[in-house]
Design a protein around this motif. Structure first.
Motif, PDB file in Angstrom:
ATOM      1  N   ARG A  93      -4.745  -9.703   2.731  1.00 37.35           N
ATOM      2  CA  ARG A  93      -4.416  -8.308   3.060  1.00 37.35           C
ATOM      3  C   ARG A  93      -5.473  -7.761   4.011  1.00 37.35           C
ATOM      4  O   ARG A  93      -6.672  -8.000   3.825  1.00 37.35           O
ATOM      5  CB  ARG A  93      -4.420  -7.509   1.750  1.00 37.35           C
ATOM      6  CG  ARG A  93      -4.344  -6.004   1.870  1.00 37.35           C
ATOM      7  CD  ARG A  93      -4.593  -5.418   0.465  1.00 37.35           C
ATOM      8  NE  ARG A  93      -4.750  -3.977   0.502  1.00 37.35           N
ATOM      9  CZ  ARG A  93      -3.782  -3.117   0.218  1.00 37.35           C
ATOM     10  NH1 ARG A  93      -2.607  -3.535  -0.143  1.00 37.35           N
ATOM     11  NH2 ARG A  93      -4.016  -1.809   0.260  1.00 37.35           N
ATOM     12  N   GLY A  94      -5.022  -7.042   5.043  1.00 37.52           N
ATOM     13  CA  GLY A  94      -5.969  -6.388   5.951  1.00 37.52           C
ATOM     14  C   GLY A  94      -6.181  -4.958   5.503  1.00 37.52           C
ATOM     15  O   GLY A  94      -6.732  -4.708   4.432  1.00 37.52           O
ATOM     16  N   ALA A  95      -5.688  -4.011   6.297  1.00 35.43           N
ATOM     17  CA  ALA A  95      -5.859  -2.602   5.932  1.00 35.43           C
ATOM     18  C   ALA A  95      -4.690  -2.091   5.089  1.00 35.43           C
ATOM     19  O   ALA A  95      -4.684  -0.935   4.683  1.00 35.43           O
ATOM     20  CB  ALA A  95      -5.999  -1.750   7.183  1.00 35.43           C
ATOM     21  N   GLY A  96      -3.706  -2.945   4.842  1.00 38.87           N
ATOM     22  CA  GLY A  96      -2.559  -2.497   4.037  1.00 38.87           C
ATOM     23  C   GLY A  96      -1.723  -1.467   4.772  1.00 38.87           C
ATOM     24  O   GLY A  96      -1.303  -0.469   4.196  1.00 38.87           O
ATOM     25  N   THR A  97      -1.496  -1.695   6.062  1.00 41.64           N
ATOM     26  CA  THR A  97      -0.664  -0.749   6.826  1.00 41.64           C
ATOM     27  C   THR A  97       0.710  -1.332   7.143  1.00 41.64           C
ATOM     28  O   THR A  97       1.460  -0.742   7.920  1.00 41.64           O
ATOM     29  CB  THR A  97      -1.359  -0.351   8.152  1.00 41.64           C
ATOM     30  OG1 THR A  97      -1.676  -1.532   8.880  1.00 41.64           O
ATOM     31  CG2 THR A  97      -2.619   0.432   7.903  1.00 41.64           C
ATOM     32  N   ALA A 111      -6.425   1.936  11.932  1.00 42.54           N
ATOM     33  CA  ALA A 111      -6.742   1.315  10.639  1.00 42.54           C
ATOM     34  C   ALA A 111      -6.456  -0.181  10.634  1.00 42.54           C
ATOM     35  O   ALA A 111      -7.160  -0.957   9.995  1.00 42.54           O
ATOM     36  CB  ALA A 111      -5.934   1.979   9.523  1.00 42.54           C
ATOM     37  N   SER A 160      -0.639   2.118  14.040  1.00 44.07           N
ATOM     38  CA  SER A 160      -1.697   2.133  13.024  1.00 44.07           C
ATOM     39  C   SER A 160      -3.003   1.561  13.555  1.00 44.07           C
ATOM     40  O   SER A 160      -3.854   1.136  12.768  1.00 44.07           O
ATOM     41  CB  SER A 160      -1.236   1.311  11.816  1.00 44.07           C
ATOM     42  OG  SER A 160      -0.915  -0.012  12.252  1.00 44.07           O
ATOM     43  N   TYR A 214      -0.216  -1.449  -3.235  1.00 48.98           N
ATOM     44  CA  TYR A 214       0.662  -0.790  -2.265  1.00 48.98           C
ATOM     45  C   TYR A 214       0.198  -1.081  -0.856  1.00 48.98           C
ATOM     46  O   TYR A 214      -0.907  -1.577  -0.616  1.00 48.98           O
ATOM     47  CB  TYR A 214       0.648   0.735  -2.486  1.00 48.98           C
ATOM     48  CG  TYR A 214      -0.749   1.317  -2.407  1.00 48.98           C
ATOM     49  CD1 TYR A 214      -1.356   1.571  -1.179  1.00 48.98           C
ATOM     50  CD2 TYR A 214      -1.483   1.578  -3.558  1.00 48.98           C
ATOM     51  CE1 TYR A 214      -2.639   2.072  -1.093  1.00 48.98           C
ATOM     52  CE2 TYR A 214      -2.773   2.076  -3.487  1.00 48.98           C
ATOM     53  CZ  TYR A 214      -3.347   2.332  -2.250  1.00 48.98           C
ATOM     54  OH  TYR A 214      -4.619   2.807  -2.161  1.00 48.98           O
ATOM     55  N   GLU A 215       1.044  -0.747   0.068  1.00 52.11           N
ATOM     56  CA  GLU A 215       0.680  -0.671   1.476  1.00 52.11           C
ATOM     57  C   GLU A 215       1.490   0.495   2.034  1.00 52.11           C
ATOM     58  O   GLU A 215       1.926   1.346   1.266  1.00 52.11           O
ATOM     59  CB  GLU A 215       0.965  -2.004   2.166  1.00 52.11           C
ATOM     60  CG  GLU A 215       2.361  -2.504   1.872  1.00 52.11           C
ATOM     61  CD  GLU A 215       2.751  -3.759   2.622  1.00 52.11           C
ATOM     62  OE1 GLU A 215       1.898  -4.588   2.924  1.00 52.11           O
ATOM     63  OE2 GLU A 215       3.951  -3.895   2.900  1.00 52.11           O
ATOM     64  N   ALA A 216       1.733   0.509   3.348  1.00 52.66           N
ATOM     65  CA  ALA A 216       2.453   1.665   3.886  1.00 52.66           C
ATOM     66  C   ALA A 216       3.958   1.601   3.610  1.00 52.66           C
ATOM     67  O   ALA A 216       4.679   2.560   3.859  1.00 52.66           O
ATOM     68  CB  ALA A 216       2.196   1.782   5.386  1.00 52.66           C
ATOM     69  N   THR A 217       4.436   0.493   3.086  1.00 54.89           N
ATOM     70  CA  THR A 217       5.849   0.385   2.706  1.00 54.89           C
ATOM     71  C   THR A 217       6.123   1.328   1.537  1.00 54.89           C
ATOM     72  O   THR A 217       5.412   1.278   0.543  1.00 54.89           O
ATOM     73  CB  THR A 217       6.172  -1.053   2.245  1.00 54.89           C
ATOM     74  OG1 THR A 217       5.627  -1.948   3.200  1.00 54.89           O
ATOM     75  CG2 THR A 217       7.652  -1.274   2.093  1.00 54.89           C
TER      76      THR A 217
END
Lengths: 387, 479
Positions: free
Chosen positions: B76-80, B144, B141, B37-40
């Protein structure tokens, strides 16, 4: 192993669903920063618990370990814009797992067993608890105030307990201690998920308070403070304030009051210091200003770090993390000590014996010789000067 | 059109483990879930393995192996991200870059800094502030988001009006191509026009062309002073028109933000601010003290003419941060009022904002299920974020949301001369609208560029400019 959780975690199902995975909680998470693996960050932990609650994952040792890989510093709960009580959920998850018959990871278990066997987390003899007490101080005397020194100040940072007793005595306060009968407050058991055992301790402690005729309970350790004031009523329905008429204070609050009343005379500390907010005192209990007022009242100049008050980084010692992950805890302590010692100050002051011990180790690793004081010892220095 | 990929066999996993070390690879179900997941909202895609590399050389070895066996690799970075940008749609390897987080070299005299991609934006700015500088891009964000993720998505944020977006601050990149070569694009100098601008090509490519392993940024001296003011209006049109007038007045604020009533209420509640309900305009000016004062006064006069019901000028640094952090928390704070929030990210010319806002407000009328909309955004840049509020577990509401998206892009954004995304990227959720904005030939060119970099289409498949995109985004219920 059941997939759907029915224990203490059940109350957090709504919280877990509120998480929009924004990732804001990744900021400042001490353990995530030490080991930046998503499952170590609060967001990852929340998603794991959510999967457990929905039955799409089953409880595993790996998940248990992740929940214990946390200092319970509480930053994520304060930061969460969606209002998810992350820290509380992680503590409840630990209790859920213990309730399911699982065990805490080895490092945490060691301190739990010590608390259960000896009444302190350090494996120390119960009789040595009163080692710090000066001869003039009588334990178990009927008094207005009970000073609860706590395990850390009794066994590992006696200067905190000794200074506190001297300050209270000089202020003419009618106070006593429980001496060797003090025992553990239950904080470690609560933080590590052993809530049933903690409740037993809470009931025993309540009985200890009943016979003393006290009106005020004062602690050195923010962990004890949070436990008595917050956890006893919330988790066990034991409301010391309501049931025994007890006012529960952290020592910094009492010092501030005594200073205001002119009963503590302190001044003339010609030094610049910064203050490290202990997680359990600041974020968990909302006590930010009393220790600062005491520092200023002692004549010192207070220099604030940008990461202070609710933004303060954890020292790395909380939630059993220090016992279980000594090296990582020390790395976090060094990082926090380094942040603070970068300021142009003469000393770091905090109001928690756990933080003092960890930050002292941290500052050594960081390579600085800046002194770290617990508030009582710092204040006692100022009161001696005022005489 | 689907793409054919190889399977991540046990043998390959063992080879990957030998590259990054056993503590930096996981195929555990729990970790795969955490990489899904991410923020989506609503979309989750599990990778087959998560790797946390530490060096460009490790990434090179990983990519050579993946390319040989046609294994998808998604950095992927912070997944934001908010458009499915880092989701592993085709499975394969999730390359978690969070561990590469060293600040490598700061050069105050030349005002540049080199960092690894996992450095967090706010961490970088804390470091720079101690030295009198800052890195202007400021996504909500920022606490993060990693620099690598910001470069890959060409992040914007609150200060883009005056300072531009991430691409305006990147001098050079080190990146690993999908075929394993480690390359350096751009120059350490502030000016360089030698060759095609591959740095700009990689910026915003959403991890579809190369894996960024080092970033050379230019930084700016911290302004001497700032002024942050909040205005709250009863009427949304008054708020929007105030912002348009401020922008058109010749003043260049460093921040000109808008929040409608629902988003400002949620944000102020989060920030524990005692403000009346209404539509908010947040303005920041920065620069020399005297100039900031004059600008703030001019802005105040413009705003007062529109009759705000409330205004406040932050009197301390803490108050400024509180106001800005309230705005930054607008998206997650909205979760207090709806279970699912899908945030969109279009731009139109600033003067078209009132018309765009009015059209958006009418979108729910044509839908078969109740979908709420709350809008906030960087109004100064003509960049609004309409947030669709609904219950993602209800299939009817999900279908209605799909229709709302279609209306937004086909009947609002493109007819008003806008772009389907200002700063969040195409990701997974906006591929359908790429041809609508750019036309088939330009999208075809983008696909050809993708093929040049990534002949086997292993890097972040089905995303961004590189297509092909999957069939209309499948917004499933939560797993």
């Amino acid at each position: 192993m059941p997939g759907t959780l029915e224990g203490p975690l059940k109350a957090f199902a709504g919280d877990l669903d509120k998480c929009v995975r924004c990732g804001f909680c990744r900021e400042l998470c001490p353990v995530g920063d030490l080991y930046p693996w998503e499952a170590n960050f609060p967001r990852g932990k929340v998603q794991l618990l959510r999967a457990l609650a929905r039955g799409s994952l089953r409880v595993s040792n790996y998940i248990v370990d992740r929940m214990y890989f946390c200092t319970t510093c509480g930053y994520c709960s304060k930061r969460c814009p969606s209002g998810v009580r992350t820290n509380e959920a992680f503590e409840a998850a630990r209790a859920e797992f213990i309730g399911l018959g699982l065990r805490a990871p080895e490092g945490h278990l060691r301190v739990v067993e010590s608390v259960l066997r000896l009444g302190n987390p350090f494996g120390e003899a119960e009789g040595d608890r009163e080692r710090w007490m000066p001869p003039w101080l009588r334990a178990g005397r009927r008094s207005k105030v009970l000073y609860w020194a706590g395990c850390m100040a009794s066994y590992r940072l006696e200067e905190t307990a000794i200074s506190t007793a001297k300050i209270l005595n000089a202020a003419g306060l009618d106070f006593t201690t429980l001496g060797r009968a003090e025992g553990d407050c239950g904080s470690i058991l609560i933080r590590t998920g052993y809530w049933r055992e903690a409740e037993r301790l809470a009931r025993e402690n309540t009985k200890k308070f009943e016979g003393l005729g006290i009106g005020t309970l004062v602690t050195s350790c923010p962990g004890c403070f949070r436990t008595f004031a917050n956890d006893y009523p919330k988790l066990f329905g034991i409301d010391l304030e309501r049931d025994l008429g007890l006012e529960i204070l952290h020592s910094s609050q009492l010092f501030e009051r005594l200073m205001r009343e002119g009963r503590i005379i302190a001044s003339g500390l010609d030094m610049k210091v910064t203050y490290h907010d202990p997680c359990h005192l600041g974020r968990h209990m909302g006590v930010y200003d009393p220790p600062r007022n005491v520092i200023r009242g002692a004549g010192a100049e207070l220099v604030e770090h940008s990461k202070s008050r609710w933004l303060a980084s954890c020292c790395g010692a909380g939630g059993g993390f220090r016992s279980a992950h000594g090296e990582l805890s020390l790395r976090q302590a060094a990082r926090r000590a380094g942040q603070l010692s970068d300021l142009a100050v003469n000393a770091i002051v905090t109001a928690c014996p756990f933080c003092v011990v960890n930050l002292r180790r941290g500052i050594e690793v960081f390579g600085s010789d800046m002194p770290v004081y617990d508030l009582p010892a710092f204040l006692e220095g100022a009161t001696s000067r005022a005489k | 059109m689907g793409l054919e990929y190889g399977r991540l066999s046990e043998g390959l996993i063992a080879e990957l483990e030998s590259i990054v070390g056993p503590e930096n690879i996981s195929t555990r179900a729990e970790d795969l879930l955490c990489g899904s997941y991410e923020a989506t909202p609503l979309i989750e895609c599990k990778p087959d393995a998560i790797l946390a590399p530490r060096t460009a050389e490790q990434i090179s070895e990983i990519l050579v192996l993946a390319n040989r066996h046609r294994i998808p690799v998604t950095p992927r970075g912070a997944g934001t991200s908010l458009a499915g940008n880092s989701l592993t749609v085709a499975g394969g390897i999730c390359l978690d870059m969070s561990s590469m987080k060293s600040i490598l070299e700061f050069d105050g005299a030349n005002q540049t800094i080199a960092v690894e991609p996992g450095v967090v934006c706010d961490t970088l700015n804390d470091y720079l502030a101690d030295r009198g500088f800052f890195f202007p891009p400021d996504p909500a964000s920022s606490s993060a988001a990693t620099i690598g993720g910001m470069v890959a998505n060409n992040s914007g944020g609150n200060r883009a009006l005056k300072y531009g977006v991430t691409k305006d601050h990147v001098l050079w990149l080190e990146a690993v191509l999908p075929t394993g070569e480690i390359v350096r694009t751009g120059s350490r100098t502030l000016k360089s026009v030698s060759g095609y601008d591959l740095t700009r090509l990689l910026i915003g490519s959403e991890g579809t062309l190369a894996v960024i392993t080092k970033v050379g940024l230019k930084v700016m001296p911290l302004p001497e002073a700032r002024a942050v003011s909040l205005y709250i209006f009863d009427d949304v049109e008054e708020a929007v028109r105030t912002a348009v007038e401020i922008k058109s007045s010749g003043i260049l604020p460093s921040m000109l933000e808008f929040m409608d009533e629902a988003s400002s209420k949620a944000s102020f509640e989060y920030a524990k601010m005692d403000c009346p309900e209404g539509c908010a305009v947040l303005v920041e000016c920065d620069g020399w003290r005297e100039a900031v004062e004059r600008e703030a006064e001019s802005i105040h006069r413009i705003a007062l003419r529109r009759g705000p019901k409330f205004f406040e000028r932050a009197s301390s640094r803490e108050e400024m941060e509180r106001l800005i952090s309230a705005r930054k928390a607008a998206l997650p704070a909205l979760s207090r009022i709806a279970p699912t929030i899908f945030m969109e990210d279009f731009t139109v010319p600033m003067t078209k904002i009132p018309e765009a806002y009015a059209r958006i407000a009418r979108i729910p009328e044509g839908l078969d299920a109740p979908i709420g909309i709350s809008t906030f955004g960087h109004i100064g840049e003509g960049n609004l974020h309409p947030n669709f509020l609904f219950d993602g577990s209800d299939p009817e509401q999900r279908r209605a949301f799909r229709k709302a998206l279609d209306v937004l892009y086909r009947e609002v954004v493109i007819p008003l001369g806008g772009s389907i995304t200002g700063e969040h990227g195409v990701g997974l959720s906006r591929g359908d609208y790429m041809e609508l904005e750019h036309g088939a030939r330009v999208v075809g060119l983008m696909r050809e560029i993708k093929r040049v970099f990534d002949p086997n289409m292993i890097l972040n498949p089905y995303k961004a400019k590189g297509g092909p995109w999957p069939p209309p985004m499948d917004i499933g219920g939560p797993h």
